[in-house]
Design a protein around this motif. Structure first.
Motif, PDB file in Angstrom:
ATOM      1  N   ALA A 133      -3.307 -20.225  49.243  1.00 27.54           N
ATOM      2  CA  ALA A 133      -1.851 -20.391  49.177  1.00 27.54           C
ATOM      3  C   ALA A 133      -1.202 -19.197  48.489  1.00 27.54           C
ATOM      4  O   ALA A 133      -0.574 -19.306  47.431  1.00 27.54           O
ATOM      5  N   PHE A 136       6.420 -20.403  52.108  1.00 23.86           N
ATOM      6  CA  PHE A 136       5.326 -21.256  52.579  1.00 23.86           C
ATOM      7  C   PHE A 136       5.898 -22.364  53.471  1.00 23.86           C
ATOM      8  O   PHE A 136       6.003 -23.521  53.046  1.00 23.86           O
ATOM      9  N   LEU A 160       1.071 -20.419  45.324  1.00 22.88           N
ATOM     10  CA  LEU A 160       1.474 -21.817  45.216  1.00 22.88           C
ATOM     11  C   LEU A 160       0.329 -22.663  44.658  1.00 22.88           C
ATOM     12  O   LEU A 160      -0.742 -22.755  45.261  1.00 22.88           O
ATOM     13  N   SER A 199       1.265 -15.776  49.437  1.00 21.15           N
ATOM     14  CA  SER A 199       2.174 -15.276  50.473  1.00 21.15           C
ATOM     15  C   SER A 199       1.655 -13.977  51.077  1.00 21.15           C
ATOM     16  O   SER A 199       0.816 -13.282  50.494  1.00 21.15           O
ATOM     17  N   ALA A 219       5.043 -26.335  53.633  1.00 18.17           N
ATOM     18  CA  ALA A 219       4.300 -26.765  52.446  1.00 18.17           C
ATOM     19  C   ALA A 219       5.021 -27.846  51.649  1.00 18.17           C
ATOM     20  O   ALA A 219       4.384 -28.785  51.185  1.00 18.17           O
TER      21      ALA A 219
END
Length: 750
Positions: free
Chosen positions: A117, A421, A126, A119, A424
Motif C-alpha cells: 500500500a 489509493f 497506507l 503510492s 481503498a
C-alpha cells in the motif's frame, strides 16, 4: 346543515376555566416525559438498520449470524519531500504502527511495505487496521488511537499522519453534530426571541411562545426516547425535532396571541377576546397541526427506518405543540389578561390593528386584485424559474468526507486517500454464505472470484477474505475501480453483481453472495428512495386534499392548496440544486458544493414543506372563509383575509426562516442543505405565495372557490369564526353586537 362543535373553542374555554389544572398538568407532563425518557435512554440505529436492498440483506445475514465486521481504519503517511524509501519516512511509518498497536485497540495492522500500500510516486503509504470490539461502539472508543497518532505526528515534522475510517469518520460526524446541535440551540432561540420582541414590543408576550415551544421540544425529546425503544432513530433526529418544534411551536402561539390582541383592540372584553381567539386561530392551529402530522406520516411509506424515526419525532413534537397551544396557552393568557403586554420595550410598542371588511387594500394587494391574471402568471413564472435547476438534480448518499466541512482534517485525509489509493476507503464487501465454507467447492469458488474479478479490471488488489467456519460464511473485501463512488466505481459494482459473482460464487442455487459496502449501500438506498417517491407524494397530497376539503368544503380550495404548496417545494429544490450541486453562490452559505444533494433530502424537504406550508394556508384561508361566511363578497373577503393575516404570517414566516437559516449556517453539509432549502421555501411561501399568488388565484376563481358538488353536501360544515345568530345580508358587515353574540355561541357551544 348544523355546524359541528368547535373542539378548539371547547378546549380553550375549559383551559381558561381550569387555569391551574391546565398549567400544572402541562408542567407535570413535560417533567414526567423528560424523566422517563432519560431513564429509558434514546436507542440509536445500528449500521444494519440503515440498509435496504441487496446491501441491506448482506448486513442482515451478518447480524443474524452474530458476525460483526470490525470497524476498518486507515492511517495515511504522507510527505511532499520524502519518499517511502527514505529512512525518516520509514521511521514515521514504524512509529505510527507502534502508536496504533500500543493502544491495544487495533488488530490486523497492515505494514504498507508488506501489503504494497505505497503510492506510485512513493510520497504516500497506507497503514490499514481494524478496531477491536463491537463496531457499533468503535467511534466512542477510537479517541486513544487518535491521540497516539497525534503524538507520533508531532515527532515527525517532515511527515504528516492522517487518520480516516469507519470509527474516526463517524466520530467526526458525531462531534460535528453535537457542536451543531448546541450552536443551533444557542443561536435559534435568541434569534427567535429577538424577532418576537419586535413583533409584540413586550417582553412577556415575546417570551411566552418561546417557552411553550421549548417545553414542547423537551417533552418531545423524552417521548422520542421512549418510542425509540420500538423504532431506533438516527443521530440527526434530535436536531430535526428541535428545528420543527421551535418553528411550529412559536408559530402556533403567535397565531393565537395575535388574534387575542386584535380582538381586545376591537373592544372585546378579556373573556370574549380569548374565546374568539380559541375558536378562530385555535381551530386553525388544530387543523394545521393535524395536516403537518399527516404529511410527516408520509415518510412511513419510504420503507427506510431512518425516515420512520424522522416521522415519529416530528409528529410527536408537532402534536405536543398543538396540545400546548390549545390548552396551557389559553390558561396562561387567561391568568395574565392584559398583563401579557408587560415589559414593554421602548420604541417597539406594537398595537394590534383592527381590519374591517370595507377597508381599502394596500398598494401591492390592491394591484394584485386589480390585475390578478398578470400577477398569477408572473408569480408562477418566477417560481418555475427558481425551480429549473432541479431538472438536473443529482442525489447520492454523501460520504463522511462530503458531510464534514471541507477544511476538516478527517475529511481532507479521506479525500487524499481516495485520490492516491482509489477504492481503498470503501471497498465492496461480498457476503458469501454456503453449505460448507471450508469445502473444496467453496474455496475454489472464492479463488475463481479473485481471478475473474482482477482480470476484469473492475476490482483491484488487495482482495481480502475473512472466513467464519462455524457460520459457513466468508466475507470478501474487494476494492472497486474508480474512487469508490464515481461512474467507474458504479460500473464496477454493476459488473460485480451482474456478471462476476453469478459466474463464480453463485454456481449452486443454494449459495448466497450479496454485495454490501458503501457504494452498494448508497446505490440501494437511492433506488429505494426513488421507488418510494410516488407513494409518499401520493399519500401526502391525497390526505392533504381530503383535510382541506373537509375543512373548507371546497375541492377548488383543496386543489389550489396543493398546487401552491408544490410550487414552493419545487422552487426550494431548484435553489438547493443550484447552490449545493452546481455551486452557484455556495460561498454565501459558507460551503463548497459537493456536486450532489443528500439522497434523503428531497423526500424529507417535500414532506416537511408540504406540512408547514399548510400552516399559513389554513390560517389565511380560514380568515378569508370567516369573512365570506359573514356575507362579504369573494374578492372583498380575499382582501380582508389577506390584510388581516399579513402581519402575523409575515412574522411567523420570518421566525421560521430565521430558525431554518441557523441550520443553514452549521458545519454539516446535510444541515446546510436542509436549512437553506427550508428557509428559501418558507420565505417564498410566506411572501410571494400567500401575498401575491393566493389572492390572485382566488380573485380569478371568484365564487368558484366555494363550489361544492351536490354529492359532497354531506360533509360537515365547520365554523371558521364568529357565528351570527341569523344570516347577515349579502355583502353586509355584521355588527359588533352580532359578532360578540356569535362568539359566545361558537365557543360555549350554546
Amino acid at each position: 346543515m348544523a355546524r359541528q362543535r368547535n373542539l378548539a373553542a371547547s378546549l380553550g374555554a375549559w383551559s381558561a376555566r381550569h387555569r391551574k389544572t391546565a398549567l400544572f398538568g402541562w408542567l407535570f407532563a413535560v417533567i414526567a416525559l423528560t424523566v422517563l425518557g432519560g431513564m429509558a435512554g434514546q436507542k440509536s440505529l445500528t449500521e444494519a438498520d440503515y440498509g435496504t436492498g441487496e446491501s441491506g440483506r448482506a448486513a442482515r445475514v451478518l447480524v443474524d449470524a452474530g458476525i460483526k465486521t470490525p470497524a476498518p481504519e486507515m492511517v495515511l503517511v504522507h510527505s511532499g519531500d520524502l519518499t517511502a524509501g527514505d529512512p525518516e519516512f520509514k521511521k514515521a511509518v514504524a512509529d505510527a504502527i507502534a502508536a496504533v498497536d500500543g493502544t491495544g485497540l487495533a488488530q490486523n495492522i497492515g505494514d504498507p511495505y508488506k501489503t504494497g500500500a505505497v503510492s506510485e510516486d512513493k510520497h504516500d503509504a497506507l497503514i490499514q487496521f481494524a478496531v477491536k470490539g463491537d463496531p457499533d461502539t468503535a467511534a466512542d472508543r477510537i479517541q486513544p488511537v487518535v491521540d497516539a497518532l497525534a503524538e507520533a505526528d508531532e515527532a515527525h515534522p517532515g511527515v504528516t499522519l492522517g487518520q480516516y475510517g469507519a470509527a474516526s469518520g463517524l466520530k467526526g460526524i458525531n462531534d460535528s453534530l453535537g457542536e451543531d446541535f448546541t450552536r443551533a440551540e444557542f443561536t435559534a432561540v435568541p434569534l427567535a426571541l429577538g424577532i418576537l420582541l419586535v413583533v409584540f414590543g413586550a417582553l412577556l408576550a415575546a417570551v411566552l411562545p418561546l417557552l411553550l415551544a421549548i417545553t414542547a421540544c423537551v417533552a418531545a425529546m423524552g417521548l422520542l426516547a421512549l418510542s425509540s425503544q420500538l423504532v431506533p432513530v438516527d443521530a440527526m433526529t434530535n436536531s430535526v425535532l428541535l428545528l420543527m418544534g421551535l418553528a411550529v411551536g412559536v408559530d402556533y402561539c403567535l397565531f393565537y396571541i395575535r388574534r387575542e390582541r386584535e380582538e381586545r383592540a376591537a373592544g372585546r372584553d378579556k373573556q370574549s377576546a380569548l374565546r374568539i381567539a380559541a375558536a378562530t386561530s385555535g381551530r386553525s392551529v388544530l387543523i394545521s397541526g393535524i395536516t403537518v402530522a399527516v404529511a410527516m406520516a408520509g415518510m412511513f411509506f419510504s420503507g427506510l427506518t431512518v425516515f420512520e424515526g424522522f416521522a415519529i419525532a416530528t409528529i410527536e413534537v408537532v402534536l405536543i405543540a398543538v396540545l400546548g397551544s390549545m390548552t396551557v396557552l389559553p390558561a396562561v393568557m387567561a391568568m395574565l389578561g392584559d398583563k401579557i403586554d408587560a415589559g414593554r420595550i421602548p420604541g417597539l410598542r406594537r398595537k394590534a390593528v383592527v381590519r374591517t371588511a370595507g377597508e381599502k387594500p394596500g398598494r401591492l394587494l390592491g394591484a394584485v386584485l386589480k390585475a390578478p391574471a398578470v400577477f398569477a402568471v408572473l408569480g408562477i413564472a418566477f417560481l418555475l424559474a427558481l425551480a429549473s435547476p432541479a431538472l438536473s438534480m443529482k442525489t447520492e448518499k454523501l460520504g463522511f468526507d462530503q458531510l464534514l466541512p471541507a477544511d476538516n482534517v478527517t475529511a481532507e485525509t479521506a479525500q487524499r486517500i481516495e485520490s492516491v489509493f482509489p477504492g481503498a476507503p470503501a471497498p465492496a464487501q461480498i457476503v458469501f454464505k454456503t453449505a460448507d465454507v471450508t469445502s473444496t467447492e467453496a474455496t475454489g469458488a472464492i479463488a475463481g472470484f479473485k481471478e475473474r474479478a482482477l482480470a476484469s479490471g473492475h476490482v483491484k488488489n488487495p482482495i481480502e477474505v475473512t472466513v467464519h467456519e462455524d457460520k459457513d460464511i466468508a466475507v470478501i473485501s474487494a476494492p472497486l475501480a474508480g474512487d469508490g463512488r464515481n461512474a467507474t466505481s458504479v460500473r464496477a459494482l454493476e459488473e460485480l453483481r451482474g456478471d462476476i459473482i453469478p459466474a463464480t460464487l453463485k454456481k449452486d442455487a443454494a449459495d448466497q453472495a450479496l454485495v454490501g459496502g458503501d457504494l452498494a449501500f448508497s446505490t440501494d438506498y437511492n433506488d429505494r428512495l426513488k421507488s418510494s417517491i410516488v407513494p409518499v407524494f401520493a399519500f401526502v397530497m391525497g390526505v392533504s386534499f381530503l383535510l382541506m376539503l373537509l375543512c373548507f368544503r371546497s375541492p377548488v380550495i383543496a386543489i389550489t392548496s396543493i398546487v401552491l404548496n408544490l410550487l414552493s417545494v419545487v422552487a426550494a429544490y431548484g435553489v438547493m440544486t443550484a447552490v449545493f450541486q452546481k455551486g452557484w453562490g455556495d460561498e454565501l452559505v459558507g460551503t463548497t458544493a459537493v456536486g450532489a444533494i443528500e439522497s434523503w433530502m428531497p423526500l424529507f424537504v417535500f414532506v416537511v414543506l408540504f406540512g408547514l406550508s399548510m400552516d399559513y394556508h389554513v390560517f389565511v384561508v380560514s380568515r378569508i372563509r370567516e369573512a365570506y361566511d359573514q356575507g362579504i363578497g369573494n374578492r372583498a373577503a380575499v382582501a380582508h383575509g389577506i390584510r388581516s393575516t399579513a402581519g402575523v404570517v409575515t412574522s411567523a414566516g420570518l421566525i421560521m426562516v430565521a430558525v431554518f437559516a441557523v441550520f443553514g449556517t452549521l458545519s454539516m453539509q446535510d444541515f446546510k442543505q436542509l436549512g437553506v432549502g427550508l428557509a428559501v421555501a418558507v420565505l417564498l411561501d410566506a411572501t410571494l405565495v400567500r401575498a401575491v399568488l393566493l389572492p390572485a388565484v382566488m380573485a380569478l376563481l371568484g365564487g368558484s372557490n366555494w363550489w361544492l358538488p351536490s354529492w359532497l353536501k354531506w360533509l360537515p360544515e365547520l365554523s371558521h369564526g364568529e357565528e351570527a345568530p341569523a344570516p347577515a345580508p349579502k355583502h353586509a358587515e355584521p355588527s359588533a353586537h352580532q359578532r360578540s353574540a356569535s362568539a359566545e355561541h361558537t365557543l360555549t357551544g350554546r
